[in-house]
Write an enzyme that holds these catalytic residues in place. Structure first.
Site, mmCIF file in Angstrom:
data_model
loop_
_atom_site.group_PDB
_atom_site.id
_atom_site.type_symbol
_atom_site.label_atom_id
_atom_site.label_comp_id
_atom_site.label_asym_id
_atom_site.label_seq_id
_atom_site.Cartn_x
_atom_site.Cartn_y
_atom_site.Cartn_z
ATOM 1 N N ASP A 10 0.850 -1.179 0.000
ATOM 2 C CA ASP A 10 0.000 0.000 0.000
ATOM 3 C C ASP A 10 0.894 1.240 0.000
ATOM 4 O O ASP A 10 2.114 1.156 0.172
ATOM 5 C CB ASP A 10 -0.889 -0.045 1.244
ATOM 6 C CG ASP A 10 -1.781 1.169 1.370
ATOM 7 O OD1 ASP A 10 -2.457 1.515 0.387
ATOM 8 O OD2 ASP A 10 -1.794 1.783 2.454
ATOM 9 N N ALA A 12 -0.139 5.256 1.302
ATOM 10 C CA ALA A 12 -0.263 6.100 2.503
ATOM 11 C C ALA A 12 -0.381 5.256 3.760
ATOM 12 O O ALA A 12 -1.245 4.390 3.875
ATOM 13 C CB ALA A 12 -1.470 7.024 2.372
ATOM 14 N N ALA A 44 -13.278 10.179 9.458
ATOM 15 C CA ALA A 44 -12.641 10.120 8.140
ATOM 16 C C ALA A 44 -11.775 8.879 7.986
ATOM 17 O O ALA A 44 -11.616 8.360 6.877
ATOM 18 C CB ALA A 44 -11.805 11.377 7.899
ATOM 19 N N MET A 48 -10.953 3.886 5.600
ATOM 20 C CA MET A 48 -9.686 4.052 4.896
ATOM 21 C C MET A 48 -9.270 2.765 4.190
ATOM 22 O O MET A 48 -9.418 1.671 4.726
ATOM 23 C CB MET A 48 -8.601 4.489 5.875
ATOM 24 C CG MET A 48 -7.310 4.921 5.200
ATOM 25 S SD MET A 48 -7.565 6.298 4.042
ATOM 26 C CE MET A 48 -8.061 7.584 5.164
ATOM 27 N N LYS A 52 -11.645 6.239 -3.280
ATOM 28 C CA LYS A 52 -12.077 7.476 -2.633
ATOM 29 C C LYS A 52 -13.563 7.781 -2.822
ATOM 30 O O LYS A 52 -14.209 8.308 -1.911
ATOM 31 C CB LYS A 52 -11.196 8.642 -3.094
ATOM 32 C CG LYS A 52 -9.716 8.429 -2.787
ATOM 33 C CD LYS A 52 -9.478 7.910 -1.364
ATOM 34 C CE LYS A 52 -8.028 7.555 -1.107
ATOM 35 N NZ LYS A 52 -7.848 6.781 0.143
ATOM 36 N N HIS A 55 -15.117 5.538 -0.445
ATOM 37 C CA HIS A 55 -14.833 6.025 0.909
ATOM 38 C C HIS A 55 -15.871 7.076 1.309
ATOM 39 O O HIS A 55 -16.416 7.035 2.422
ATOM 40 C CB HIS A 55 -13.421 6.619 0.927
ATOM 41 C CG HIS A 55 -12.907 6.985 2.281
ATOM 42 N ND1 HIS A 55 -11.719 6.522 2.782
ATOM 43 C CD2 HIS A 55 -13.413 7.781 3.258
ATOM 44 C CE1 HIS A 55 -11.510 7.010 3.990
ATOM 45 N NE2 HIS A 55 -12.534 7.782 4.302
ATOM 46 N N ARG A 160 -10.482 -2.136 -3.604
ATOM 47 C CA ARG A 160 -10.584 -2.944 -2.400
ATOM 48 C C ARG A 160 -12.016 -2.943 -1.855
ATOM 49 O O ARG A 160 -12.739 -1.983 -2.065
ATOM 50 C CB ARG A 160 -9.640 -2.367 -1.323
ATOM 51 C CG ARG A 160 -8.191 -2.382 -1.749
ATOM 52 C CD ARG A 160 -7.388 -1.460 -0.846
ATOM 53 N NE ARG A 160 -5.989 -1.451 -1.273
ATOM 54 C CZ ARG A 160 -5.168 -0.454 -1.006
ATOM 55 N NH1 ARG A 160 -5.584 0.609 -0.332
ATOM 56 N NH2 ARG A 160 -3.916 -0.513 -1.402
ATOM 57 N N ASP A 186 -2.062 -1.012 5.825
ATOM 58 C CA ASP A 186 -2.324 -0.503 7.169
ATOM 59 C C ASP A 186 -3.812 -0.362 7.465
ATOM 60 O O ASP A 186 -4.175 0.123 8.547
ATOM 61 C CB ASP A 186 -1.645 0.863 7.357
ATOM 62 C CG ASP A 186 -2.215 1.924 6.429
ATOM 63 O OD1 ASP A 186 -2.719 2.948 6.922
ATOM 64 O OD2 ASP A 186 -2.155 1.738 5.198
#
Length: 269
Positions: A10, A12, A44, A48, A52, A55, A160, A186
């Site tokens: 990944d 970020a 927020a 994750m 986006k 999200h 994902r 993460d």
């Protein structure tokens, strides 16, 4: 078949942007600018790892945000609302992502060590291509450059928690067994991505979204506070199905030796 051939990383919170702050801060700003709705950093962070647009959709379904929407507009968030927030989010993220492109401590050395073992370096992200086209060269200038990368909107089937971005890495890197791959992430959707692709799935704790601290905050935290938050973050990643968790990517080379031993015994993810 009996050794790790590739790691799929990944971005970020895993290889760059300690604490995964670039996307989370922009979501907060985008909601405020588009609809004058204030969301928290903790909110927020919840979805994750997703693409986006997805999200934003997931945030709109959080009960506390849905209540805000109902109170302000008399209805729940709809696709037009998501499109409006996404349209606000994208230019902000494109402009800011380079500010969060520095490799996390230990990443450059880890990548060099993996390459001495002839392990290929793949990558994927919840970022769309327009953002990745800014992030990838910025990270390369600072010393991190994977062998391949794919963005969340590159795959028609979606991002994902589906396996498609991870499997695209397998194709492009010419890996002959998904069991010889480690997916490192993460966030929960990224752990699921690795599992759905048939790979070893490894969670990153201290540098990632679940721990959620800047490098400077982490450096000044009391030891007991670190242990408590680390345990909470690790438990969430294990609950998502992670085979292992590590503090940062710097711990990955030692773990690869453990997984290679299991592969040599005929074990698979």
């Amino acid at each position: 078949m009996n050794r790790i051939q590739a790691v799929i990383l990944d971005w970020a919170g895993t290889t760059v942007d300690f604490g995964s702050f670039a996307p989370t801060q922009i979501f907060i700003e985008a909601f405020h600018r588009a609809f004058d709705i204030d969301i928290t950093l903790e909110q927020a962070r919840i979805p994750m790892g997703l693409g986006k647009w997805q999200h934003i959709e997931a945030l709109g379904k959080l009960p506390e945000i849905d209540i805000c929407w109902q109170n302000k507009f008399g209805r729940s968030m709809n696709n037009d609302d998501i499109d409006a927030i996404y349209a606000t989010f994208m230019p902000l993220q494109i402009a800011k992502v380079v500010d969060f492109s520095a490799p996390i401590s230990g990443v450059i050395q880890t990548i060099a060590a993996l390459r001495t073992q002839e392990i290929k370096i793949g990558s994927c992200s919840g970022y769309p291509r327009a953002v990745m086209e800014k992030l990838v060269p910025a990270a390369a200038r600072l010393g991190y450059s994977p062998d391949y990368w794919v963005a969340s909107d590159d795959i028609p089937a979606g991002g994902r928690p589906g396996p498609w971005m991870a499997l695209q890495n397998v194709i492009e890197l010419s890996i002959d067994s998904v069991a010889s791959c480690i997916k490192v992430d993460d966030a929960v959707p990224g752990i699921a991505e690795g599992l759905n692709a048939g790979m070893w799935s490894v969670g990153v704790v201290l540098s990632g979204n679940e721990f959620g601290k800047t490098w400077d905050e982490y450096q000044t935290m009391p030891h007991d506070a670190i242990l408590e938050l680390r345990q909470k973050a690790a438990a969430k990643l294990f609950a998502a199905g992670a085979h292992y968790v590590i503090d940062t990517l710097a711990d990955l080379p030692q773990l690869i030796g453990v997984i290679n031993d299991r592969l040599a015994k005929g074990e698979r993810p």
